[in-house]
Design a protein around this motif. Structure first.
Motif, short mmCIF file in Angstrom:
data_model
loop_
_atom_site.label_atom_id
_atom_site.label_comp_id
_atom_site.label_asym_id
_atom_site.label_seq_id
_atom_site.Cartn_x
_atom_site.Cartn_y
_atom_site.Cartn_z
N GLU A 116 0.76 -1.26 0.03
CA GLU A 116 0.14 0.15 -0.18
C GLU A 116 0.66 1.18 -0.06
N LEU A 117 2.03 1.17 0.60
CA LEU A 117 2.96 2.53 0.54
C LEU A 117 3.52 2.69 -0.91
N VAL A 118 3.55 1.71 -1.65
CA VAL A 118 3.94 1.56 -3.10
C VAL A 118 2.63 2.21 -3.82
N GLU A 119 1.37 1.58 -3.67
CA GLU A 119 0.37 2.07 -4.46
C GLU A 119 0.04 3.55 -4.05
N THR A 120 0.33 4.21 -2.99
CA THR A 120 0.18 5.63 -2.61
C THR A 120 1.25 6.39 -3.22
N GLY A 121 2.29 6.06 -3.52
CA GLY A 121 3.47 6.54 -3.85
C GLY A 121 4.27 6.92 -2.79
N ALA A 122 4.30 6.73 -1.74
CA ALA A 122 5.22 6.96 -0.57
C ALA A 122 6.62 6.05 -0.89
N LEU A 123 6.39 4.93 -1.40
CA LEU A 123 7.76 4.20 -1.84
C LEU A 123 7.95 4.32 -3.20
N THR A 124 8.85 3.83 -4.06
CA THR A 124 8.93 3.31 -5.27
C THR A 124 9.13 1.99 -5.37
N ARG A 125 8.73 1.38 -6.52
CA ARG A 125 8.89 -0.14 -6.52
C ARG A 125 10.01 -0.67 -6.11
N ALA A 126 11.18 -0.22 -6.41
CA ALA A 126 12.49 -0.79 -5.97
C ALA A 126 12.65 -0.50 -4.48
N GLU A 127 12.05 0.37 -3.97
CA GLU A 127 12.23 0.64 -2.67
C GLU A 127 11.28 -0.17 -1.81
N GLY A 128 10.11 -0.71 -2.38
CA GLY A 128 9.11 -1.66 -1.84
C GLY A 128 9.45 -2.90 -2.00
N ASN A 129 10.54 -3.29 -2.84
CA ASN A 129 10.94 -4.64 -3.04
C ASN A 129 12.09 -5.06 -2.09
N ARG A 130 12.80 -3.90 -1.80
CA ARG A 130 13.79 -4.15 -0.74
C ARG A 130 12.97 -4.25 0.72
N LEU A 131 12.09 -3.18 1.00
CA LEU A 131 11.45 -3.28 2.30
C LEU A 131 10.90 -4.73 2.55
N ARG A 305 0.06 -8.54 -4.92
CA ARG A 305 -0.37 -8.81 -6.29
C ARG A 305 -0.83 -7.45 -6.98
N GLY A 306 -0.64 -7.17 -8.27
CA GLY A 306 -1.24 -5.82 -9.12
C GLY A 306 -0.55 -4.49 -8.53
N THR A 307 0.59 -4.98 -7.80
CA THR A 307 1.52 -3.64 -7.23
C THR A 307 2.76 -3.58 -7.98
N GLY A 308 2.88 -4.43 -8.98
CA GLY A 308 4.34 -4.56 -9.51
C GLY A 308 5.61 -4.96 -8.61
N LEU A 309 5.27 -5.24 -7.20
CA LEU A 309 6.08 -5.82 -6.27
C LEU A 309 6.25 -7.21 -6.57
N SER A 310 7.46 -7.80 -6.27
CA SER A 310 7.77 -9.12 -6.49
C SER A 310 8.29 -9.84 -5.01
N ALA A 311 7.77 -10.98 -4.85
CA ALA A 311 8.17 -11.78 -3.57
C ALA A 311 9.51 -12.49 -3.84
#
Length: 376
Positions: A116-131, A305-311
Motif C-alpha cells: 500500500e505504500l507503493v500504491e500511494t506513492g510513498a515508496l518506489t517499486r525498488a524501495e518496496g521490493n527491498r523493504l 499482487r497488482g502492485t508491481g512488487l515481487s516476492a
C-alpha cells in the motif's frame, strides 16, 4: 533448407515447471480421491485455525495499517524517522511504520503495508521490493505466546527466539542497504503521495482487509489439507526412510524428514513437530520461523499482487535470515541460559489473543491515527 532455432533455456524451464506443477496437481488429486477423509480433516483444521487464530489476530492489523497509510499517517509520521531509515536501510521515513507493523503484526501485515505504500506513492517499486525482504516477520504474539509458552512451556525462551528473529531481519535490511543509494531530500520532497478522506480510507481499508483475509485464509486451508494428505497416506514416512540408507545420512531418519517437510509447508505444524522430534529444537524452531513456510510465501504473493512488487527478494533473503537467526539463537541462549521444561510433553500450537505484544501493536497503529488527526 529449413532453419531451426534452438529453444531458449527460459522457455525450456517454463515448460518443465508447467509439467511438474501439472504432475503434482494430478498426483494430489489422486490422493484426494483415494483418501478424501484426510483432505477433509486437514481442511477442517485449517478452517478452525482461521476462525480461532488467523482472522482475529490479523484482520485488525490489516485494517488499521491500511487506514493509517491511506490517511497519509505513514508519510507524516515517517518524516520523524527519515534520517534514521535513510542511514540504516537507505529507505525513506515512510517505511518506518510498515517496518514496525510488520515486526509486531505478523507475516502478511508487513507485506500488505509495503504494497500500500507503493500504491500511494510513498515508496518506489525498488524501495518496496527491498523493504519486503525484511519487513515480513512473525509476530511476538506467535513466537512468545504460541512457540515459547505453548510449545516450550517457557515465555522467556520465546522472547529470546523473538529477539533473534527480529535482529536477523534488521541485519538483512542493513546488509541489503549497503550498496543501495541513499534517497536524497529533494527526491523525497518531490514525491507525490495519494491521500484519502477518513470515510473513504475506512471503507477502502475494511474492504481491502476483508479481501486480503479471504486470500490468506484460502492458503491456510489449502496447505493444511495438503499437509494432511501427504502425511496421512504414509507416503512421506516411506520416502523419508530412503536417505537413511545412503552413506553419511544415517542420522537422517523418518522423523527428521517429516519435520523438515512440515516446516517447509507451514510454520505452525513444523514448529510443533520440531519440538516433538527433540533434535536441535531451538535452532530448528528459529530456522522454521525465518523461512515462514510455503503457505506464508503464497500469502505474500497474494498481498503484493497488482502492485508491481515481487516476492522473489523475500524468498531469496530467507536463507540469509535463517542463518543469522540460528546464529543469534545460539548466542542469546548461551548468554542468557533459560531452563526449558520437558520438551517431550509439549502441546499443539495455540495462540493467546490477550497478550501484551498484540495489544501494543494495535495501540501503536491507533497512536499513529491520533497523531495524524492532531497535526492536520
Amino acid at each position: 533448407m529449413i532453419k531451426t532455432t534452438p529453444k531458449q533455456p527460459a522457455h525450456i524451464a517454463g515448460r518443465l515447471s508447467a509439467f511438474l506443477l501439472t504432475s503434482g496437481a494430478s498426483f494430489l488429486l489422486l490422493l484426494l480421491l483415494f483418501s478424501p477423509q484426510a483432505g477433509l480433516d486437514g481442511a477442517r483444521t485449517g478452517l478452525l485455525l482461521c476462525a480461532e487464530v488467523v482472522i482475529p489476530t490479523l484482520f485488525p492489523f490489516l485494517v488499521l495499517s491500511s487506514f493509517v497509510i491511506h490517511l497519509g499517517v505513514a508519510e507524516r509520521f515517517g518524516r520523524l524517522f527519515t534520517r534514521l531509515t535513510a542511514a540504516l536501510f537507505k529507505l525513506p521515513g515512510a517505511s518506518a511504520p510498515a517496518l514496525v507493523l510488520g515486526i509486531l503484526g505478523g507475516y502478511p501485515v508487513g507485506a500488505r503495508a509495503c504494497a500500500e505504500l507503493v500504491e500511494t506513492g510513498a515508496l518506489t517499486r525498488a524501495e518496496g521490493n527491498r523493504l519486503l525482504t525484511f519487513c515480513i516477520n512473525s509476530s511476538p504474539a506467535y513466537i512468545i505466546g504460541a512457540v515459547g509458552a505453548g510449545l516450550l512451556h517457557s515465555a522467556q525462551a520465546g522472547a529470546l527466539l523473538y529477539v533473534a528473529h527480529i535482529l536477523s531481519s534488521l541485519l538483512v535490511g542493513l546488509l541489503l542497504g549497503v550498496r543501495s543509494p541513499r534517497p536524497s531530500a529533494s527526491a523525497l520532497a518531490r514525491r507525490p503521495v495519494t491521500h484519502m478522506h477518513a470515510s473513504g480510507a475506512l471503507v477502502t481499508s475494511v474492504t481491502g482487509a476483508a479481501t486480503g483475509m479471504l486470500g490468506i485464509s484460502g492458503f491456510v486451508v489449502f496447505f493444511s489439507a495438503l499437509s494432511s494428505l501427504l502425511f496421512s497416506t504414509g507416503l512421506v514416512e516411506s520416502a523419508a526412510r530412503l536417505p537413511a540408507f545412503l552413506p553419511g545420512l544415517h542420522w537422517f531418519d523418518a522423523g527428521t524428514a517429516q519435520t523438515l517437510l512440515k516446516g517447509f509447508l507451514e510454520v505452525s505444524g513444523g514448529c510443533s513437530m520440531a519440538v516433538h522430534n527433540g533434535q536441535f529444537v531451538l535452532e530448528v524452531l528459529s530456522a522454521f520461523l525465518s523461512w515462514s513456510g510455503l503457505s506464508v510465501v503464497f500469502q505474500v504473493l497474494f498481498a503484493v499482487r497488482g502492485t508491481g512488487l515481487s516476492a522473489r527478494g523475500y524468498v531469496a533473503s530467507r536463507p540469509l535470515h535463517m542463518l543469522f537467526s540460528v546464529l543469534f539463537t545460539v548466542l542469546l541462549f548461551s548468554l542468557f541460559p533459560v531452563a526449558i521444561p520437558a520438551l517431550a510433553g509439549a502441546t499443539q500450537v495455540t495462540l493467546s489473543m490477550h497478550n501484551a505484544p498484540a495489544s501494543a501493536a494495535l495501540l501503536f497503529a491507533c497512536a499513529l491515527l491520533l497523531l495524524t488527526r492532531a497535526t492536520v
